[in-house]
Design an enzyme around this catalytic site. Sequence first.
Site, PDB file in Angstrom:
ATOM      1  N   VAL A 235       0.828  -1.206   0.000  1.00  0.00           N
ATOM      2  CA  VAL A 235       0.000   0.000   0.000  1.00  0.00           C
ATOM      3  C   VAL A 235       0.864   1.258   0.000  1.00  0.00           C
ATOM      4  O   VAL A 235       0.643   2.180  -0.788  1.00  0.00           O
ATOM      5  CB  VAL A 235      -0.968   0.004   1.202  1.00  0.00           C
ATOM      6  CG1 VAL A 235      -1.721   1.337   1.284  1.00  0.00           C
ATOM      7  CG2 VAL A 235      -1.962  -1.143   1.087  1.00  0.00           C
TER       8      VAL A 235
ATOM      9  N   SER B 238      -3.872   2.800   7.730  1.00  0.00           N
ATOM     10  CA  SER B 238      -3.776   1.540   8.465  1.00  0.00           C
ATOM     11  C   SER B 238      -5.133   1.113   9.021  1.00  0.00           C
ATOM     12  O   SER B 238      -5.893   1.937   9.535  1.00  0.00           O
ATOM     13  CB  SER B 238      -2.786   1.678   9.624  1.00  0.00           C
ATOM     14  OG  SER B 238      -1.569   2.234   9.188  1.00  0.00           O
ATOM     15  N   ASN B 239      -5.425  -0.171   8.932  1.00  0.00           N
ATOM     16  CA  ASN B 239      -6.685  -0.712   9.452  1.00  0.00           C
ATOM     17  C   ASN B 239      -6.554  -1.224  10.882  1.00  0.00           C
ATOM     18  O   ASN B 239      -5.471  -1.650  11.282  1.00  0.00           O
ATOM     19  CB  ASN B 239      -7.173  -1.850   8.543  1.00  0.00           C
ATOM     20  CG  ASN B 239      -7.899  -1.312   7.331  1.00  0.00           C
ATOM     21  OD1 ASN B 239      -8.670  -0.375   7.430  1.00  0.00           O
ATOM     22  ND2 ASN B 239      -7.646  -1.909   6.179  1.00  0.00           N
ATOM     23  N   PRO B 240      -7.665  -1.183  11.659  1.00  0.00           N
ATOM     24  CA  PRO B 240      -8.975  -0.631  11.316  1.00  0.00           C
ATOM     25  C   PRO B 240      -8.910   0.894  11.298  1.00  0.00           C
ATOM     26  O   PRO B 240      -8.614   1.516  12.320  1.00  0.00           O
ATOM     27  CB  PRO B 240      -9.899  -1.149  12.414  1.00  0.00           C
ATOM     28  CG  PRO B 240      -8.979  -1.398  13.578  1.00  0.00           C
ATOM     29  CD  PRO B 240      -7.645  -1.791  13.019  1.00  0.00           C
ATOM     30  N   VAL B 241      -9.149   1.489  10.134  1.00  0.00           N
ATOM     31  CA  VAL B 241      -8.743   2.871   9.891  1.00  0.00           C
ATOM     32  C   VAL B 241      -9.424   3.885  10.807  1.00  0.00           C
ATOM     33  O   VAL B 241      -8.786   4.859  11.225  1.00  0.00           O
ATOM     34  CB  VAL B 241      -8.952   3.241   8.402  1.00  0.00           C
ATOM     35  CG1 VAL B 241     -10.423   3.293   8.034  1.00  0.00           C
ATOM     36  CG2 VAL B 241      -8.247   4.553   8.084  1.00  0.00           C
TER      37      VAL B 241
ATOM     38  N   HIS C  86     -23.234   9.417  -8.238  1.00  0.00           N
ATOM     39  CA  HIS C  86     -22.949  10.239  -7.056  1.00  0.00           C
ATOM     40  C   HIS C  86     -23.644   9.637  -5.836  1.00  0.00           C
ATOM     41  O   HIS C  86     -24.872   9.640  -5.741  1.00  0.00           O
ATOM     42  CB  HIS C  86     -23.410  11.672  -7.289  1.00  0.00           C
ATOM     43  CG  HIS C  86     -22.753  12.322  -8.463  1.00  0.00           C
ATOM     44  ND1 HIS C  86     -21.464  12.807  -8.425  1.00  0.00           N
ATOM     45  CD2 HIS C  86     -23.195  12.526  -9.729  1.00  0.00           C
ATOM     46  CE1 HIS C  86     -21.137  13.296  -9.608  1.00  0.00           C
ATOM     47  NE2 HIS C  86     -22.172  13.140 -10.422  1.00  0.00           N
TER      48      HIS C  86
ATOM     49  N   HIS D 291     -15.481   2.184   8.217  1.00  0.00           N
ATOM     50  CA  HIS D 291     -14.939   1.447   7.074  1.00  0.00           C
ATOM     51  C   HIS D 291     -14.928  -0.019   7.495  1.00  0.00           C
ATOM     52  O   HIS D 291     -13.962  -0.535   8.046  1.00  0.00           O
ATOM     53  CB  HIS D 291     -13.515   1.910   6.754  1.00  0.00           C
ATOM     54  CG  HIS D 291     -12.802   1.033   5.757  1.00  0.00           C
ATOM     55  ND1 HIS D 291     -13.308   0.765   4.523  1.00  0.00           N
ATOM     56  CD2 HIS D 291     -11.626   0.364   5.844  1.00  0.00           C
ATOM     57  CE1 HIS D 291     -12.472  -0.033   3.867  1.00  0.00           C
ATOM     58  NE2 HIS D 291     -11.437  -0.302   4.664  1.00  0.00           N
TER      59      HIS D 291
END
Length: 316
Positions: free
Chosen positions: A16, A123-126, A172, A179
């Site tokens: 990433v 970075s997750n959990p974001v 849209h 997330h």
Amino acid sequence: MKFKNSKVVIVGAGNVGSTTAYSIINQGLCEEIVLIDVNKEKAYGEALDMQHAIHFMNRNITIHAGDYEECKNADIVIITASAPMPKDSNNRLEMLKPSIQIMKSIVSSVMDSGFSGIFIVVSNPVDIMTYLVWKFSGLPAKQVIGSGTALDTARLCCSLASMYDLDSKSVHTFILGEHGDSEMVAWSSSTIGGKSLTDVMSDNADRTKNETKETLLEQTKAAGWEIFSRKGNTCYGIAASTTAIVKSILFNENRILPVSVLVEGLYGIDRVYLSVPTILNSSGAKETVEIRLLPEEKEELIQSAKILSSFYEELK
């Protein structure tokens, strides 16, 4: 912030982080990029590879491996580093405990340099990690932004565009909240070409077929795991969405993106990091945009906020 002097530091030179650096280079967004990683040889190799690629691009950007002291004069620090994904798990929140110390160490090192710019957390959990960066850094909340549901929203737009043979940028809509599993769609305000999505789906039953709003949301939630299970990582989508955030900040675009920011009072939610449409410019998260949600949509968003805030006690 002067464009000609803009500098971006990326912490984490994995798939990433490196892809994000390459995406920024491709768009010529800044003058200097620094890669920081615990694996210094990996960071050096990635930077050298991209340095050679810049020869064929439109702008002569400097990229190199470095250390935290180089964050001092950075406009943006992007954090992509995190704890390894637990085996046999697709739950981002399970990454919480091992990631806390990693994030604390990173933020402490960045702030010790004298950094006063804008954090972008990938970075997750974001949502939880962004909250941690805000707490650890002591910076104003508008200077700490998570990538949030920007990519989730793009995935939903792509699915809808594919159904109706359209450019996804003509769709849209916004995915809001966590997330993750509790994210929700602001369906009532979603449009295609100025026409409500509900009407589009109803008036084009032959193309909509058996797809429903529920199935579209479930496909969106599963999209990352569909990719991960086949190639072992997801990098291009998240790198592109992060680059869009970087561009809006460095170019002072005032673009509205669904990113993870500190929500204070909006929709009855108080002091929770989650995704809502946000105006991004050189100051960071300039302003959140309040969409008029239906009562049931508002309740979904509140429930997502409650799930996220329930982890704050663990963080203490």
